[in-house]
Design a protein around this motif. Structure first.
Motif, PDB file in Angstrom:
ATOM      1  N   VAL A  35      89.470  29.786 -16.114  1.00 59.27           N
ATOM      2  CA  VAL A  35      89.773  30.667 -14.998  1.00 59.27           C
ATOM      3  C   VAL A  35      89.222  30.049 -13.719  1.00 59.27           C
ATOM      4  CG1 VAL A  35      89.443  32.974 -14.006  1.00 59.27           C
ATOM      5  CG2 VAL A  35      89.733  32.700 -16.478  1.00 59.27           C
TER       6      VAL A  35
ATOM      7  N   LEU B  55      87.955  41.069 -15.719  1.00 65.59           N
ATOM      8  CA  LEU B  55      87.327  40.687 -14.453  1.00 65.59           C
ATOM      9  C   LEU B  55      87.288  41.803 -13.416  1.00 65.59           C
ATOM     10  CD1 LEU B  55      88.742  37.072 -14.055  1.00 65.59           C
ATOM     11  CD2 LEU B  55      86.420  37.754 -14.720  1.00 65.59           C
TER      12      LEU B  55
ATOM     13  N   HIS C  45      92.555  39.884 -16.269  1.00 66.43           N
ATOM     14  CA  HIS C  45      92.349  40.705 -15.073  1.00 66.43           C
ATOM     15  C   HIS C  45      91.558  41.963 -15.399  1.00 66.43           C
ATOM     16  CE1 HIS C  45      95.699  38.881 -12.350  1.00 66.43           C
ATOM     17  NE2 HIS C  45      94.667  38.087 -12.504  1.00 66.43           N
TER      18      HIS C  45
ATOM     19  N   VAL D 118      90.821  35.750  -8.003  1.00 69.08           N
ATOM     20  CA  VAL D 118      91.166  35.128  -9.286  1.00 69.08           C
ATOM     21  C   VAL D 118      92.374  34.230  -9.060  1.00 69.08           C
ATOM     22  CG1 VAL D 118      91.837  35.531 -11.675  1.00 69.08           C
ATOM     23  CG2 VAL D 118      90.281  37.121 -10.537  1.00 69.08           C
TER      24      VAL D 118
ATOM     25  N   LEU E 164      88.305  30.571  -9.746  1.00 73.27           N
ATOM     26  CA  LEU E 164      87.978  31.617  -8.782  1.00 73.27           C
ATOM     27  C   LEU E 164      87.971  31.026  -7.380  1.00 73.27           C
ATOM     28  CD1 LEU E 164      85.064  33.524 -10.543  1.00 73.27           C
ATOM     29  CD2 LEU E 164      87.496  34.084 -10.531  1.00 73.27           C
TER      30      LEU E 164
END
Length: 103
Positions: A46, A16, A13, A34, A48
């Motif tokens: 990950v 990002l 996190h 996310v 999205l």
């Protein structure tokens, strides 16, 4: 593939957070874009979400997220992919809601 632990989740996190939705000018983390984060044998994966199914900025956001993750996790293979989950405003942080005048 296993879900990442709490400290790694925070690192993802944090990596990002500077990635912005170009149309809204807000962090993809604060917008709740996310999704699932997992690690399997050195591969960090990950997902999205997109604010709309036909989001014109999806590719740009994915490229920016991939670069941010490569910078933060230089020793890992990184995969950024589209999530099958639907986004909703309920995923946004309070700060993002305030920035958009939704609170």
């Amino acid at each position: 593939m296993r879900n990442t632990g709490g400290s790694e989740l925070e690192r993802v996190h944090d990596a990002l957070r500077p990635v912005l939705d170009p149309e809204l000018g807000l962090s993809i983390v604060d917008l709740g874009l996310v999704g699932a984060i997992a690690r399997d044998h050195g591969m960090l994966s990950v997902e999205l979400l997109a604010t709309t199914p036909a989001c014109p900025m999806r590719e740009t956001i994915h490229e920016d997220a991939l670069q941010a993750l490569r910078d933060a996790f230089p020793r890992d293979a990184i995969e950024v992919r589209a999530s099958a989950l639907a986004w909703s405003p309920a995923r946004m942080s309070d700060g993002a809601r305030r920035a958009l005048g939704w609170s």
